[in-house]
Design an enzyme around this catalytic site. Structure first.
Site, PDB file in Angstrom:
ATOM      1  N   HIS A 184       0.956  -1.191   0.026  1.00 31.91           N
ATOM      2  CA  HIS A 184       0.162  -0.061   0.013  1.00 31.91           C
ATOM      3  C   HIS A 184       0.808   1.149  -0.097  1.00 31.91           C
ATOM      4  O   HIS A 184       0.397   2.104  -0.642  1.00 31.91           O
ATOM      5  CB  HIS A 184      -0.888  -0.137   1.109  1.00 31.91           C
ATOM      6  CG  HIS A 184      -2.030   0.904   1.148  1.00 31.91           C
ATOM      7  ND1 HIS A 184      -3.159   0.964   0.395  1.00 31.91           N
ATOM      8  CD2 HIS A 184      -2.214   2.374   1.594  1.00 31.91           C
ATOM      9  CE1 HIS A 184      -3.926   1.826   0.396  1.00 31.91           C
ATOM     10  NE2 HIS A 184      -3.302   2.769   1.046  1.00 31.91           N
ATOM     11  N   ARG A 287     -10.301  -1.005 -16.658  1.00 35.31           N
ATOM     12  CA  ARG A 287     -10.396  -2.220 -15.703  1.00 35.31           C
ATOM     13  C   ARG A 287     -12.179  -2.173 -15.630  1.00 35.31           C
ATOM     14  O   ARG A 287     -12.693  -1.468 -14.854  1.00 35.31           O
ATOM     15  CB  ARG A 287     -10.211  -2.262 -14.408  1.00 35.31           C
ATOM     16  CG  ARG A 287      -8.409  -2.246 -14.350  1.00 35.31           C
ATOM     17  CD  ARG A 287      -7.943  -2.285 -12.922  1.00 35.31           C
ATOM     18  NE  ARG A 287      -6.653  -2.905 -12.703  1.00 35.31           N
ATOM     19  CZ  ARG A 287      -5.720  -2.171 -12.671  1.00 35.31           C
ATOM     20  NH1 ARG A 287      -5.505  -1.119 -12.635  1.00 35.31           N
ATOM     21  NH2 ARG A 287      -4.508  -2.835 -12.549  1.00 35.31           N
ATOM     22  N   ARG A 323     -10.495  -4.219 -21.060  1.00 39.14           N
ATOM     23  CA  ARG A 323     -10.420  -5.420 -20.679  1.00 39.14           C
ATOM     24  C   ARG A 323     -11.892  -6.047 -20.548  1.00 39.14           C
ATOM     25  O   ARG A 323     -12.550  -5.325 -19.757  1.00 39.14           O
ATOM     26  CB  ARG A 323      -9.464  -5.564 -19.324  1.00 39.14           C
ATOM     27  CG  ARG A 323      -9.726  -6.862 -18.669  1.00 39.14           C
ATOM     28  CD  ARG A 323      -8.540  -7.176 -17.730  1.00 39.14           C
ATOM     29  NE  ARG A 323      -8.904  -6.581 -16.794  1.00 39.14           N
ATOM     30  CZ  ARG A 323      -8.164  -6.565 -15.370  1.00 39.14           C
ATOM     31  NH1 ARG A 323      -6.720  -6.922 -15.565  1.00 39.14           N
ATOM     32  NH2 ARG A 323      -8.437  -5.843 -14.402  1.00 39.14           N
ATOM     33  N   GLU A 412      -1.254 -13.106 -17.956  1.00 42.48           N
ATOM     34  CA  GLU A 412      -0.796 -12.825 -16.271  1.00 42.48           C
ATOM     35  C   GLU A 412      -0.845 -14.207 -15.969  1.00 42.48           C
ATOM     36  O   GLU A 412      -0.354 -14.492 -14.705  1.00 42.48           O
ATOM     37  CB  GLU A 412      -2.376 -12.406 -16.018  1.00 42.48           C
ATOM     38  CG  GLU A 412      -2.910 -11.090 -16.432  1.00 42.48           C
ATOM     39  CD  GLU A 412      -3.916 -10.757 -15.789  1.00 42.48           C
ATOM     40  OE1 GLU A 412      -4.373  -9.954 -15.126  1.00 42.48           O
ATOM     41  OE2 GLU A 412      -5.183 -11.150 -16.794  1.00 42.48           O
ATOM     42  N   ASN A 435       1.142  -7.698 -12.330  1.00 47.56           N
ATOM     43  CA  ASN A 435       0.849  -8.207 -11.131  1.00 47.56           C
ATOM     44  C   ASN A 435       0.390  -9.586 -10.911  1.00 47.56           C
ATOM     45  O   ASN A 435       0.998 -10.076 -10.001  1.00 47.56           O
ATOM     46  CB  ASN A 435      -0.343  -7.222 -10.634  1.00 47.56           C
ATOM     47  CG  ASN A 435      -0.308  -5.847 -10.988  1.00 47.56           C
ATOM     48  OD1 ASN A 435       0.783  -5.380 -10.935  1.00 47.56           O
ATOM     49  ND2 ASN A 435      -1.134  -4.904 -11.143  1.00 47.56           N
ATOM     50  N   ASP A 436      -0.450 -10.005 -11.623  1.00 48.49           N
ATOM     51  CA  ASP A 436      -0.798 -11.421 -11.557  1.00 48.49           C
ATOM     52  C   ASP A 436       0.321 -12.375 -12.023  1.00 48.49           C
ATOM     53  O   ASP A 436       0.533 -13.705 -11.826  1.00 48.49           O
ATOM     54  CB  ASP A 436      -2.126 -11.819 -12.383  1.00 48.49           C
ATOM     55  CG  ASP A 436      -3.436 -11.017 -11.399  1.00 48.49           C
ATOM     56  OD1 ASP A 436      -3.781 -11.938 -10.358  1.00 48.49           O
ATOM     57  OD2 ASP A 436      -4.207 -10.738 -11.970  1.00 48.49           O
ATOM     58  N   ARG A 446      -0.879 -11.951  -4.193  1.00 42.79           N
ATOM     59  CA  ARG A 446      -0.818 -10.553  -4.194  1.00 42.79           C
ATOM     60  C   ARG A 446      -1.419  -9.778  -3.069  1.00 42.79           C
ATOM     61  O   ARG A 446      -0.881  -8.616  -2.871  1.00 42.79           O
ATOM     62  CB  ARG A 446      -1.033  -9.987  -5.487  1.00 42.79           C
ATOM     63  CG  ARG A 446      -2.264  -9.903  -5.746  1.00 42.79           C
ATOM     64  CD  ARG A 446      -2.589  -9.764  -7.433  1.00 42.79           C
ATOM     65  NE  ARG A 446      -3.193  -8.374  -7.709  1.00 42.79           N
ATOM     66  CZ  ARG A 446      -3.487  -7.740  -8.649  1.00 42.79           C
ATOM     67  NH1 ARG A 446      -3.666  -8.652  -9.789  1.00 42.79           N
ATOM     68  NH2 ARG A 446      -3.750  -6.448  -8.682  1.00 42.79           N
ATOM     69  N   CYS A 483       0.897  -3.671 -18.685  1.00 40.36           N
ATOM     70  CA  CYS A 483      -0.133  -2.728 -17.786  1.00 40.36           C
ATOM     71  C   CYS A 483      -0.366  -3.199 -16.502  1.00 40.36           C
ATOM     72  O   CYS A 483      -1.030  -2.601 -15.863  1.00 40.36           O
ATOM     73  CB  CYS A 483      -1.520  -2.968 -18.767  1.00 40.36           C
ATOM     74  SG  CYS A 483      -2.291  -4.689 -18.358  1.00 40.36           S
TER      75      CYS A 483
END
Ligand code: PEP
Ligand code: MG
Length: 548
Positions: A184, A287, A323, A412, A435-436, A446, A483
């Protein structure tokens, strides 16, 4: 002078005195009441009033959303029912700290049982309780410290609630002992363009309030007790970097002129104007699931057409990558994920969930085709969590059937990188969701702080998968973008380009730093950095090798 290192976020630098965020208080013990109830009740009342006054003065200084949060907390501190409950508990023999702690605990449980908005306020009560007990104990209150002087905040990690009260005028940099590049704190630092170094082992023991330090996010270093000359050099460097970050907005490019379009990650059409203002050349990830997180039934074609049209209208003549709904795990949608799964990240999510409810997917693609036909934007549509070429072919065929012109896949799931040559033959483009991709490559949730050190897209295993995708993109002449959060890390953005990535998409606040960093290297240099980074044995080593 001594130096500690961690993971740098952004490319800023700052020199200032350190203020440490106090550690959360240990819960009170069960020692008996030490003075008559009336005396102790007066002490508690004084502490409650002091805390309320302090919260109100911070509220007035904070303004905006933080003001409302703090004013609500001040009201909670003054609630007469709390003092009554504290007194009753002391009459039953509890000491002042224990009685206060438990009274707030009972209030908290009541709010949680009410659900909804009231339940969301429950954690604010914990904060108030900690502040009151800190006063009774005569120690520093937990939470973000306040200061009239600019300072570097050093903390174990920052919780979302802490960030609401962070004074961005005074906080020059963030340093945390825990947390990784997706923590965060890192996300906050990126969105506010604050220099930060996270995951600095031993920092809490190494620094004291008031000690001077230089925080350099670009090198991930925290220098303690720097000389006056070093501070002066850091100030000059800071001014140069700030000037570069606020340089005129140009299209993304390397020093040799190689174009690297810089795009925005958005979750609502309302965010488009700000992205354009910050120089986004289009959208690299919209998203769509963010539009429907609260919906209990699937959105209609009409409603979706309106939203997507609003988005595309903000980018005439520009590329907008949308997406399809990515439902499941960290972003469940009740109308797509209704079964209980032990491991939702490995379950019926992304394209798998859409395929299981094909009409919902068809409606979404039809709405996107409507928006495409009604506007001048260049719409690209991609599917989340594609694992192989069969899924790619399914999605591309469906998209074309419903009238979409450019249809691609997100990378991903690691299998898609291993099969990159096949997938890039079938898709019009690929966009890498680091990220994934990192989560699945490293088998590290994550959302879980305890494994955040594995959640690092600099890991050579992740970089090698990106390389496979970049090479397949070059071989087929198809674009391969990134991305995920990795694109917002300026040093990593250079390495990604060196691995064959052709566009970078990120939260708009990160665009300036990435734009400035790209301009410092040629394509050849980016490739050299990438070639060094993939030989690393760890994420930390990859960072070091890329830096040269
Ligand atoms: C990703 O996984 O990197 C990505 C961009 O998608 P999200 O963060 O929305 O899962
Ligand atoms: Mg993802």
């Amino acid at each position: 002078m001594s130096a500690l290192s961690g993971v740098g976020v952004g490319r800023g630098i700052a020199a200032a005195k350190v203020l440490k965020m106090p550690e959360p208080l240990a819960p009170p013990g069960d020692a008996p009441l030490s003075a008559p109830v009336d005396e102790e009740a007066a002490r508690v009342q004084g502490a409650l009033q002091d805390v309320a006054a302090e919260l109100l003065s911070r509220a007035a200084a904070a303004g905006g959303e933080a003001q409302q949060v703090l004013e609500a907390a001040a009201l909670m501190a003054q609630d007469p029912a709390i003092l009554d409950d504290v007194r009753t508990r002391m009459e039953g023999g509890a000491n002042a700290e224990r009685a206060t702690w438990d009274a707030y605990g009972a209030f908290r449980d009541m709010l949680v049982s009410m659900g909804g908005y009231m339940a969301e306020r429950a954690t604010d009560l914990d904060d108030v309780a900690q502040r009151v007990v800190a006063r009774l104990r005569g120690v520093a209150a937990p939470g973000v410290p306040a200061s009239d002087e600019p300072f570097i905040l050093v903390a174990r990690d920052l919780a979302p609630a802490d960030t609401a009260t962070l004074d961005l005028e005074k906080t020059l940099a963030l340093v945390t002992q825990d947390g990784g590049p997706t923590s965060h704190t890192a996300i906050l630092a990126r969105s506010k363009s604050l220099p930060a170094v996270v995951g600095v082992t031993g920092i809490l023991a190494a620094v004291a309030d008031g000690q001077r330090a230089i925080v350099d996010a670009r090198t991930g270093s925290v220098e303690l007790d720097p000389s006056d000359d070093a501070v002066a050099a850091a100030q000059t460097e800071r001014e140069e970097r700030l000037a570069a970050a606020s340089a005129p907005i140009t299209d993304g490019a390397l020093a040799d002129g190689t174009k690297v379009p810089l795009l925005a990650n958005l979750g609502s059409p309302k965010e488009a104007a700000k992205a354009v203002e910050l120089g986004a050349e289009g959208v690299g990830l919209f998203r769509t699931e963010f539009l429907f997180l609260d919906a209990t039934s699937a959105p209609t074609v009409e409603a979706q057409t309106a939203s997507y049209t609003e988005l595309l209208q903000a980018f005439p003549g520009r590329k907008v990558v949308v997406r399809a709904l990515d439902a499941g795990a960290d972003k469940p949608l009740s109308f797509l994920n209704d079964a209980h799964e032990e491991n939702p990240a490995l379950g019926l999510r992304g394209i798998r969930a859409l395929r299981a409810s094909e009409q919902i997917l068809r409606d979404q693609l039809a709405a996107l085709a409507n928006a495409q036909d009604a506007t001048d934007a260049e719409l690209w549509v991609m599917a989340p969590m594609i694992a192989d070429v069969e899924e790619t072919e399914y999605f591309v065929a469906l998209g074309r059937e419903l009238g979409l012109r450019t249809v691609g896949a997100m990378a991903e799931v690691p299998s898609i990188a291993v099969l990159a040559d096949q997938v890039l033959e079938a898709a019009d483009f690929v966009s890498i969701g680091t990220n994934d991709l990192t989560q699945y490559t490293m088998a590290a949730d994550r959302q879980l702080g305890s494994v955040s050190s594995f959640q690092d897209p600099w890991h050579p295993a992740v970089l090698r998968l990106v390389k496979l995708l970049g090479e397949a993109g070059a071989a087929t002449g198809k674009p391969v973008g990134v991305c995920g959060e990795a694109a917002a890390d300026p040093a990593l953005a250079v390495v990604l380009v060196g691995l064959g990535v052709t566009t970078l998409s990120m939260s708009p606040s990160a665009l300036a730093d990435v734009r400035a960093e790209l301009l410092t290297v040629t394509l050849e240099e980016a490739r050299e950095r990438a070639a060094r980074a993939i030989t690393a044995r760890s994420a930390a080593e990859a960072r070091g090798l890329a830096a040269g």
